[in-house]
Scaffold this motif. Structure first.
Motif, PDB file in Angstrom:
ATOM      1  N   GLY A 116       1.010  -1.200   0.043  1.00 39.28           N
ATOM      2  CA  GLY A 116       0.020  -0.168   0.143  1.00 39.28           C
ATOM      3  C   GLY A 116       0.879   1.222   0.185  1.00 39.28           C
ATOM      4  N   ALA A 117       0.259   2.466   0.406  1.00 40.79           N
ATOM      5  CA  ALA A 117       1.077   3.680   0.374  1.00 40.79           C
ATOM      6  C   ALA A 117       0.373   4.528   1.367  1.00 40.79           C
ATOM      7  N   CYS A 118       1.156   5.669   1.781  1.00 44.83           N
ATOM      8  CA  CYS A 118       0.524   6.716   2.704  1.00 44.83           C
ATOM      9  C   CYS A 118       1.523   7.668   2.507  1.00 44.83           C
ATOM     10  N   PRO A 119       0.929   8.866   2.958  1.00 47.60           N
ATOM     11  CA  PRO A 119       1.731  10.215   3.220  1.00 47.60           C
ATOM     12  C   PRO A 119       2.904   9.881   3.922  1.00 47.60           C
ATOM     13  N   VAL A 120       4.063  10.551   3.317  1.00 44.23           N
ATOM     14  CA  VAL A 120       5.167  10.483   4.228  1.00 44.23           C
ATOM     15  C   VAL A 120       5.217  10.890   5.662  1.00 44.23           C
ATOM     16  N   SER A 121       4.364  11.773   5.952  1.00 48.12           N
ATOM     17  CA  SER A 121       4.280  12.373   7.192  1.00 48.12           C
ATOM     18  C   SER A 121       3.448  11.309   8.062  1.00 48.12           C
ATOM     19  N   GLN A 122       2.626  10.476   7.584  1.00 51.17           N
ATOM     20  CA  GLN A 122       1.896   9.440   8.376  1.00 51.17           C
ATOM     21  C   GLN A 122       2.900   8.231   8.809  1.00 51.17           C
ATOM     22  N   ALA A 123       3.430   8.074   7.888  1.00 51.12           N
ATOM     23  CA  ALA A 123       4.541   7.035   8.001  1.00 51.12           C
ATOM     24  C   ALA A 123       5.427   7.031   9.105  1.00 51.12           C
ATOM     25  N   HIS A 124       5.579   8.450   9.318  1.00 52.45           N
ATOM     26  CA  HIS A 124       6.932   8.646  10.320  1.00 52.45           C
ATOM     27  C   HIS A 124       6.264   9.201  11.740  1.00 52.45           C
ATOM     28  N   GLN A 125       4.962   8.970  11.750  1.00 52.63           N
ATOM     29  CA  GLN A 125       4.230   9.129  13.159  1.00 52.63           C
ATOM     30  C   GLN A 125       4.499   8.074  13.944  1.00 52.63           C
ATOM     31  N   PRO A 126       4.414   7.950  15.268  1.00 55.12           N
ATOM     32  CA  PRO A 126       4.618   6.764  16.329  1.00 55.12           C
ATOM     33  C   PRO A 126       3.374   5.927  15.981  1.00 55.12           C
TER      34      PRO A 126
ATOM     35  N   ARG B 236      13.348  14.745  11.052  1.00 55.78           N
ATOM     36  CA  ARG B 236      13.805  13.589  11.825  1.00 55.78           C
ATOM     37  C   ARG B 236      15.245  13.759  11.694  1.00 55.78           C
ATOM     38  N   PHE B 237      15.862  13.725  12.952  1.00 58.09           N
ATOM     39  CA  PHE B 237      17.186  13.689  13.075  1.00 58.09           C
ATOM     40  C   PHE B 237      17.963  14.733  12.666  1.00 58.09           C
ATOM     41  N   PRO B 238      17.666  16.205  12.842  1.00 58.52           N
ATOM     42  CA  PRO B 238      18.125  17.196  12.055  1.00 58.52           C
ATOM     43  C   PRO B 238      19.806  17.061  12.822  1.00 58.52           C
ATOM     44  N   LEU B 239      20.666  17.865  12.155  1.00 55.29           N
ATOM     45  CA  LEU B 239      21.963  18.138  12.717  1.00 55.29           C
ATOM     46  C   LEU B 239      22.855  16.747  12.880  1.00 55.29           C
ATOM     47  N   LEU B 240      22.444  15.814  12.513  1.00 49.17           N
ATOM     48  CA  LEU B 240      23.096  14.521  12.969  1.00 49.17           C
ATOM     49  C   LEU B 240      23.973  14.002  11.522  1.00 49.17           C
TER      50      LEU B 240
ATOM     51  N   GLU C 168      13.371   5.865  17.001  1.00 46.30           N
ATOM     52  CA  GLU C 168      12.658   6.955  17.523  1.00 46.30           C
ATOM     53  C   GLU C 168      13.565   8.162  17.490  1.00 46.30           C
ATOM     54  N   ASP C 169      12.989   9.410  17.144  1.00 50.05           N
ATOM     55  CA  ASP C 169      13.710  10.795  17.282  1.00 50.05           C
ATOM     56  C   ASP C 169      13.071  11.445  18.236  1.00 50.05           C
ATOM     57  N   HIS C 170      13.795  11.302  19.553  1.00 53.01           N
ATOM     58  CA  HIS C 170      12.986  11.880  20.536  1.00 53.01           C
ATOM     59  C   HIS C 170      12.930  13.454  20.447  1.00 53.01           C
TER      60      HIS C 170
ATOM     61  N   GLU D 145      11.523   6.776  12.329  1.00 54.42           N
ATOM     62  CA  GLU D 145      11.826   5.835  11.204  1.00 54.42           C
ATOM     63  C   GLU D 145      11.543   4.416  11.332  1.00 54.42           C
ATOM     64  N   HIS D 146      10.737   3.869  10.452  1.00 53.93           N
ATOM     65  CA  HIS D 146      10.692   2.322  10.376  1.00 53.93           C
ATOM     66  C   HIS D 146      10.773   2.162   9.076  1.00 53.93           C
ATOM     67  N   GLU D 147      11.768   1.499   8.545  1.00 55.15           N
ATOM     68  CA  GLU D 147      11.994   1.610   7.005  1.00 55.15           C
ATOM     69  C   GLU D 147      12.736   0.137   6.668  1.00 55.15           C
TER      70      GLU D 147
END
Length: 175
Positions: A14-24, A54-58, A102-104, A110-112
């Motif tokens: 299936g498919a979903c918006p990227v923002s939805q895929a990255h919600q807990p 997600r994971f800025p500045l890393l 998880e990006d605290h 991220e579940h990829e």
């Protein structure tokens, strides 16, 4: 932008918006991680921009992203490489791994099902898009492995898996 959802074997379901895929707790979806080598065997890393959700500045691999549902992973990776770093290289898929992180700081996940794509950069200098990339550096893989152990909090949680697969397949891009 939609992402392709996959099952535990990496088959599209299936498919979903990227923002939805990255919600807990995160929905398992297809992604790619590019790692470029130079002629001396160093790898190109980028420091993710501060505005990343997600994971800025890393520090992370050369670039990463999500293919559209049904899109070729290497085609999507080539486009992303140009968008983020202004680079072009012949790319080959080296392997795949699954991770969950998880990006605290942002609360996103991220579940990829991550396809590792590698290439060799023989010419050209990175021209990073500042909205995507804060900095970049060429690093020897052995030095990077040590840094990942000594200071894991400075690196994206997927970088170790990407490096392991890319290192094993680096012969695919040697000349």
């Amino acid at each position: 932008m939609p992402v392709e959802l996959v099952d535990d074997a990496g088959r599209a379901i299936g498919a979903c918006p990227v923002s939805q895929a990255h919600q807990p707790p995160g929905l398992l979806h297809r992604a790619f991680s590019v790692l470029l080598f130079d002629a001396t065997g160093r790898v190109l890393l980028q420091r993710r921009a501060a505005v990343k959700t997600r994971f800025p500045l890393l520090w992370a691999n050369t670039c990463c992203g999500h293919p559209a549902p049904g899109e070729s992973v290497t085609d999507a990776a080539a486009v992303r490489l140009t968008e983020e770093l202004g680079l072009a290289a012949d790319l080959v898929e080296a392997g795949v791994f699954r991770y969950h992180a998880e990006d605290h700081g942002s609360g996103r996940v991220e579940h990829e099902w991550d396809h590792v794509v590698i290439g060799r950069l023989d010419a050209g200098e990175p021209r990073p898009d500042p909205a995507e990339v804060a900095d970049y550096a060429w690093v020897r893989p052995d030095a990077l492995r040590m840094r990942l152990c000594d200071d894991p909090g400075s690196y994206s949680p997927w970088l170790g898996g990407v490096l392991e697969i890319a290192d094993e397949a680096s012969h695919l891009v040697e000349k």
